[in-house]
Design a protein around this motif. Structure first.
Motif, PDB file in Angstrom:
ATOM      1  N   ARG A 224     -16.041  -5.835  -7.607  1.00  0.00           N
ATOM      2  CA  ARG A 224     -16.510  -4.788  -6.698  1.00  0.00           C
ATOM      3  C   ARG A 224     -16.251  -5.165  -5.248  1.00  0.00           C
ATOM      4  NH1 ARG A 224     -21.476  -2.851  -4.581  1.00  0.00           N
ATOM      5  NH2 ARG A 224     -22.662  -4.587  -5.472  1.00  0.00           N
ATOM      6  N   PHE A 225     -16.384  -6.449  -4.930  1.00  0.00           N
ATOM      7  CA  PHE A 225     -16.063  -6.869  -3.565  1.00  0.00           C
ATOM      8  C   PHE A 225     -14.619  -6.562  -3.223  1.00  0.00           C
ATOM      9  CE2 PHE A 225     -13.915 -10.081  -0.992  1.00  0.00           C
ATOM     10  CZ  PHE A 225     -14.482  -9.783   0.244  1.00  0.00           C
ATOM     11  N   PHE A 226     -13.695  -6.889  -4.101  1.00  0.00           N
ATOM     12  CA  PHE A 226     -12.289  -6.653  -3.774  1.00  0.00           C
ATOM     13  C   PHE A 226     -11.946  -5.169  -3.732  1.00  0.00           C
ATOM     14  CE2 PHE A 226     -11.573 -11.241  -4.688  1.00  0.00           C
ATOM     15  CZ  PHE A 226     -11.013 -11.549  -3.450  1.00  0.00           C
ATOM     16  N   ASN A 227     -12.712  -4.315  -4.430  1.00  0.00           N
ATOM     17  CA  ASN A 227     -12.571  -2.867  -4.233  1.00  0.00           C
ATOM     18  C   ASN A 227     -12.872  -2.516  -2.774  1.00  0.00           C
ATOM     19  OD1 ASN A 227     -11.939  -2.307  -6.904  1.00  0.00           O
ATOM     20  ND2 ASN A 227     -14.007  -1.691  -7.452  1.00  0.00           N
ATOM     21  N   PHE A 228     -13.994  -3.010  -2.317  1.00  0.00           N
ATOM     22  CA  PHE A 228     -14.467  -2.798  -0.941  1.00  0.00           C
ATOM     23  C   PHE A 228     -13.452  -3.339   0.070  1.00  0.00           C
ATOM     24  CE2 PHE A 228     -17.095  -4.867   2.448  1.00  0.00           C
ATOM     25  CZ  PHE A 228     -17.763  -3.756   2.970  1.00  0.00           C
ATOM     26  N   TYR A 229     -12.991  -4.535  -0.158  1.00  0.00           N
ATOM     27  CA  TYR A 229     -12.047  -5.240   0.723  1.00  0.00           C
ATOM     28  C   TYR A 229     -10.727  -4.480   0.848  1.00  0.00           C
ATOM     29  CZ  TYR A 229      -8.939  -9.364   1.717  1.00  0.00           C
ATOM     30  OH  TYR A 229      -8.009 -10.259   2.193  1.00  0.00           O
ATOM     31  N   VAL A 230     -10.146  -4.116  -0.280  1.00  0.00           N
ATOM     32  CA  VAL A 230      -8.853  -3.422  -0.249  1.00  0.00           C
ATOM     33  C   VAL A 230      -8.992  -2.054   0.399  1.00  0.00           C
ATOM     34  CG1 VAL A 230      -6.983  -2.462  -1.649  1.00  0.00           C
ATOM     35  CG2 VAL A 230      -7.950  -4.688  -2.230  1.00  0.00           C
ATOM     36  N   ASP A 231     -10.045  -1.346   0.072  1.00  0.00           N
ATOM     37  CA  ASP A 231     -10.261  -0.026   0.660  1.00  0.00           C
ATOM     38  C   ASP A 231     -10.248  -0.094   2.186  1.00  0.00           C
ATOM     39  OD1 ASP A 231     -11.080   2.689   1.043  1.00  0.00           O
ATOM     40  OD2 ASP A 231     -13.160   2.021   1.174  1.00  0.00           O
ATOM     41  N   LEU A 232     -11.013  -1.030   2.752  1.00  0.00           N
ATOM     42  CA  LEU A 232     -11.126  -1.105   4.206  1.00  0.00           C
ATOM     43  C   LEU A 232      -9.832  -1.582   4.861  1.00  0.00           C
ATOM     44  CD1 LEU A 232     -14.744  -2.529   4.503  1.00  0.00           C
ATOM     45  CD2 LEU A 232     -13.990  -0.177   4.910  1.00  0.00           C
ATOM     46  N   LEU A 233      -9.095  -2.467   4.210  1.00  0.00           N
ATOM     47  CA  LEU A 233      -7.858  -2.979   4.813  1.00  0.00           C
ATOM     48  C   LEU A 233      -6.681  -2.022   4.651  1.00  0.00           C
ATOM     49  CD1 LEU A 233      -8.040  -6.775   3.903  1.00  0.00           C
ATOM     50  CD2 LEU A 233      -8.494  -5.700   6.105  1.00  0.00           C
ATOM     51  N   THR A 234      -6.844  -0.962   3.876  1.00  0.00           N
ATOM     52  CA  THR A 234      -5.735  -0.012   3.693  1.00  0.00           C
ATOM     53  C   THR A 234      -6.056   1.363   4.249  1.00  0.00           C
ATOM     54  OG1 THR A 234      -6.539   0.476   1.442  1.00  0.00           O
ATOM     55  CG2 THR A 234      -4.807  -1.199   1.651  1.00  0.00           C
TER      56      THR A 234
ATOM     57  N   ALA B  82       0.824  -1.202   0.000  1.00  0.00           N
ATOM     58  CA  ALA B  82       0.000   0.000   0.000  1.00  0.00           C
ATOM     59  C   ALA B  82       0.862   1.257   0.000  1.00  0.00           C
ATOM     60  CB  ALA B  82      -0.917  -0.006   1.218  1.00  0.00           C
ATOM     61  N   ALA B  83       0.359   2.284  -0.648  1.00  0.00           N
ATOM     62  CA  ALA B  83       1.115   3.543  -0.732  1.00  0.00           C
ATOM     63  C   ALA B  83       1.371   4.126   0.648  1.00  0.00           C
ATOM     64  CB  ALA B  83       0.341   4.533  -1.604  1.00  0.00           C
ATOM     65  N   LYS B  84       0.429   3.944   1.553  1.00  0.00           N
ATOM     66  CA  LYS B  84       0.588   4.426   2.928  1.00  0.00           C
ATOM     67  C   LYS B  84       0.468   3.225   3.861  1.00  0.00           C
ATOM     68  CE  LYS B  84      -1.137   9.079   1.995  1.00  0.00           C
ATOM     69  NZ  LYS B  84      -2.140  10.123   2.350  1.00  0.00           N
ATOM     70  N   PRO B  85       1.580   2.546   4.138  1.00  0.00           N
ATOM     71  CA  PRO B  85       1.530   1.327   4.962  1.00  0.00           C
ATOM     72  C   PRO B  85       1.022   1.622   6.373  1.00  0.00           C
ATOM     73  CG  PRO B  85       3.648   1.545   3.837  1.00  0.00           C
ATOM     74  CD  PRO B  85       2.936   2.856   3.672  1.00  0.00           C
ATOM     75  N   THR B  86       0.372   0.620   6.956  1.00  0.00           N
ATOM     76  CA  THR B  86      -0.075   0.670   8.345  1.00  0.00           C
ATOM     77  C   THR B  86       0.324  -0.631   9.020  1.00  0.00           C
ATOM     78  OG1 THR B  86      -2.219  -0.388   7.942  1.00  0.00           O
ATOM     79  CG2 THR B  86      -2.100   2.010   7.605  1.00  0.00           C
ATOM     80  N   ILE B  87       0.076  -0.730  10.306  1.00  0.00           N
ATOM     81  CA  ILE B  87       0.337  -1.994  10.995  1.00  0.00           C
ATOM     82  C   ILE B  87      -0.533  -3.106  10.406  1.00  0.00           C
ATOM     83  CG2 ILE B  87      -1.310  -1.403  12.826  1.00  0.00           C
ATOM     84  CD1 ILE B  87       1.827  -3.660  13.104  1.00  0.00           C
ATOM     85  N   VAL B  88      -1.727  -2.772   9.924  1.00  0.00           N
ATOM     86  CA  VAL B  88      -2.595  -3.778   9.308  1.00  0.00           C
ATOM     87  C   VAL B  88      -1.990  -4.284   8.008  1.00  0.00           C
ATOM     88  CG1 VAL B  88      -4.820  -4.127   8.145  1.00  0.00           C
ATOM     89  CG2 VAL B  88      -4.743  -3.056  10.399  1.00  0.00           C
ATOM     90  N   THR B  89      -1.545  -3.392   7.132  1.00  0.00           N
ATOM     91  CA  THR B  89      -0.964  -3.846   5.864  1.00  0.00           C
ATOM     92  C   THR B  89       0.345  -4.586   6.101  1.00  0.00           C
ATOM     93  OG1 THR B  89       0.167  -1.727   5.455  1.00  0.00           O
ATOM     94  CG2 THR B  89      -2.071  -1.983   4.587  1.00  0.00           C
ATOM     95  N   ASP B  90       1.103  -4.167   7.128  1.00  0.00           N
ATOM     96  CA  ASP B  90       2.341  -4.882   7.451  1.00  0.00           C
ATOM     97  C   ASP B  90       2.057  -6.304   7.928  1.00  0.00           C
ATOM     98  OD1 ASP B  90       3.779  -2.628   6.772  1.00  0.00           O
ATOM     99  OD2 ASP B  90       4.157  -2.002   8.849  1.00  0.00           O
ATOM    100  N   LEU B  91       1.060  -6.454   8.809  1.00  0.00           N
ATOM    101  CA  LEU B  91       0.701  -7.784   9.302  1.00  0.00           C
ATOM    102  C   LEU B  91       0.110  -8.639   8.187  1.00  0.00           C
ATOM    103  CD1 LEU B  91      -0.838  -6.928  12.780  1.00  0.00           C
ATOM    104  CD2 LEU B  91       1.233  -8.253  12.366  1.00  0.00           C
ATOM    105  N   PHE B  92      -0.681  -8.006   7.326  1.00  0.00           N
ATOM    106  CA  PHE B  92      -1.244  -8.720   6.181  1.00  0.00           C
ATOM    107  C   PHE B  92      -0.118  -9.324   5.344  1.00  0.00           C
ATOM    108  CE2 PHE B  92      -2.926  -9.007   1.879  1.00  0.00           C
ATOM    109  CZ  PHE B  92      -4.195  -9.523   2.066  1.00  0.00           C
ATOM    110  N   LYS B  93       0.901  -8.535   5.067  1.00  0.00           N
ATOM    111  CA  LYS B  93       2.028  -9.030   4.276  1.00  0.00           C
ATOM    112  C   LYS B  93       2.794 -10.112   5.029  1.00  0.00           C
ATOM    113  CE  LYS B  93       6.018  -7.435   1.602  1.00  0.00           C
ATOM    114  NZ  LYS B  93       6.751  -6.232   1.117  1.00  0.00           N
ATOM    115  N   GLN B  94       2.987  -9.907   6.321  1.00  0.00           N
ATOM    116  CA  GLN B  94       3.766 -10.853   7.119  1.00  0.00           C
ATOM    117  C   GLN B  94       3.061 -12.197   7.280  1.00  0.00           C
ATOM    118  OE1 GLN B  94       4.960  -9.196  10.895  1.00  0.00           O
ATOM    119  NE2 GLN B  94       5.630 -11.153  11.732  1.00  0.00           N
ATOM    120  N   ILE B  95       1.741 -12.171   7.438  1.00  0.00           N
ATOM    121  CA  ILE B  95       0.986 -13.399   7.711  1.00  0.00           C
ATOM    122  C   ILE B  95       0.446 -14.039   6.441  1.00  0.00           C
ATOM    123  CG2 ILE B  95      -1.107 -14.295   8.822  1.00  0.00           C
ATOM    124  CD1 ILE B  95      -0.581 -12.242  11.081  1.00  0.00           C
TER     125      ILE B  95
END
Length: 394
Positions: free
Chosen positions: A378-388, A283-296
């Motif tokens: 459209r679901f994955f638009n929704f999914y990515v938006d919320l997780l980033t 993600a352009a603006k990483p967070t602890i969520v995106t970091d954990l997503f990548k790690q796990i």
């Protein structure tokens, strides 16, 4: 359930709300009464956000943990209200799930806004000795056994494994147990509470048995569970969530409540791919969520995963339930069927879910919506938006 697109242009908030209102109005016109097979979306007056209980075999950042992030972000935007997270054994034993849920809410900055409630540790009648009999009877498949795969007894507090960023230090489990929380919350909010049932149904069954008067007061239940017209993923016939506690699953699905099911029939067709994974992990603006997503999620569950195989795909099971809860139009194909779950301890097909086009002879079943296709893009638009979105949540 255990883990297996949004383009860079996010769905505009106003457009999303208009669509949700539109489909909510359509469903209201169609009628969504108890036992009628329909299910309600966000719809209605968004000045009063829809109220949900998330009943989950929680984990850090697999599908349950991802749904927790999505729900918290939607709550922060006023699009729903999470009354609580009730934890049950399934993916892992209860206390590990509680520890992961507490840390999840704490890292999101929601520890004081969304309570975590400790539920049931063991299924009503499905122990390891019974499971062995079923496997010997021919149920065996190279399937997923969740907590049973880790150990045959629940861990002690000293044996719990900390999430990658450590245990929660400020967020504590609520003093009220999950079963009593479900009962008191439904009674306090009659005909307003949707239960997202994304784990074994032990907590919900116990609440209904203890206080059957809550059954007609539940607005709806949306499940990730069952394999209605496809093979199982734990045994040849059974999906994991309902296999873990078949007695509870049978009991709950037979209750006269408005119910919708997101079974393997559809979740096996909505797969996280490398391009979608990359938009979260990088993600352009990483967070602890995106970091954990990548790690796990990055290494996958076979040691290869997205970081080693561009063709790797992964199920996102439970996350589909919150999508159809806020916008039923995510489901592009469904059927109305009378659903039952086999509860025959020791039988090879224990935990199997069966859909009937008409009410069969025997116990009265409930007609419910069985979802079979999704608007994946459209679901994955929704999914990515919320997780980033930003974390901690503003």
């Amino acid at each position: 359930m255990q883990p297996t697109h949004r383009s860079h242009t996010a769905v505009a908030g106003l457009q999303w709300l208009v669509r949700a209102l539109f489909f909510g109005a359509l469903l209201a016109l169609a009628g969504c009464g108890g036992g009628g097979g329909g299910f309600a979306g966000v719809g209605g007056n968004l000045a009063v956000p829809p109220k949900i209980i998330i009943d989950s075999d929680y984990n850090t950042m697999s599908d349950d943990g991802q749904l927790g992030v999505m729900a918290a972000q939607l709550q922060a935007k006023g699009q729903l209200q999470v009354l609580g997270i009730t934890v049950v054994s399934g993916n892992q034993w209860l206390k590990q799930g509680v520890a992961d849920a507490l840390k999840s809410m704490e890292r999101l900055g929601m520890g004081d806004k969304i309570g975590v409630y400790e539920g049931e540790n063991y299924a009503l009648s499905h122990d390891w000795a019974t499971i062995q009999k079923e496997l010997d009877a021919g149920a065996a498949k190279d399937g997923y056994y969740g907590a049973w795969s880790a150990s045959k007894t629940a861990p002690t507090d000293a044996e719990l494994v900390a999430p990658p960023d450590g245990f929660a230090t400020r967020t504590k489990v609520q003093s009220q147990g999950a079963v009593d929380f479900i009962i008191s919350t439904v009674k306090a909010n009659p005909n307003e509470v949707t239960i997202l049932a994304i784990g074994p149904l032990t907590n919900i069954a116990k609440a209904m048995r203890k206080s059957p008067e809550i059954v007609p007061l539940i607005k709806q239940i949306i499940y990730m569970g069952g394999a209605v017209h496809v093979p199982g993923n734990t045994t040849k016939t059974a999906e994991f969530n309902w296999w873990f506690d078949p007695e509870a699953a049978q009991y709950v699905v037979r209750q006269p409540v408005s119910q919708a099911v997101v079974p393997l029939d559809v979740t096996d067709t909505v797969l996280l791919t490398k391009p979608v994974y990359d938009r979260i992990a990088n993600a352009a603006k990483p967070t602890i969520v995106t970091d954990l997503f990548k790690q796990i999620i990055g290494p996958g569950f076979n040691g290869i995963g997205f970081e080693g195989d561009p063709y790797y795909t992964l199920n996102v099971w439970d996350t589909l339930t919150i999508a159809v809860m806020v916008d039923p139009s995510f489901a592009t194909q469904s059927s109305e069927e009378y659903l039952d779950v086999v509860n025959e301890p020791g039988a090879a097909n224990n935990g199997q879910s069966i859909g009937y086009p008409a009410q069969p002879a025997g116990p009265r079943l409930q007609k419910m919506k069985i979802i079979s296709k999704f608007d994946n893009a459209r679901f994955f638009n929704f999914y990515v938006d919320l997780l980033t979105r930003p974390v901690p949540i503003p």
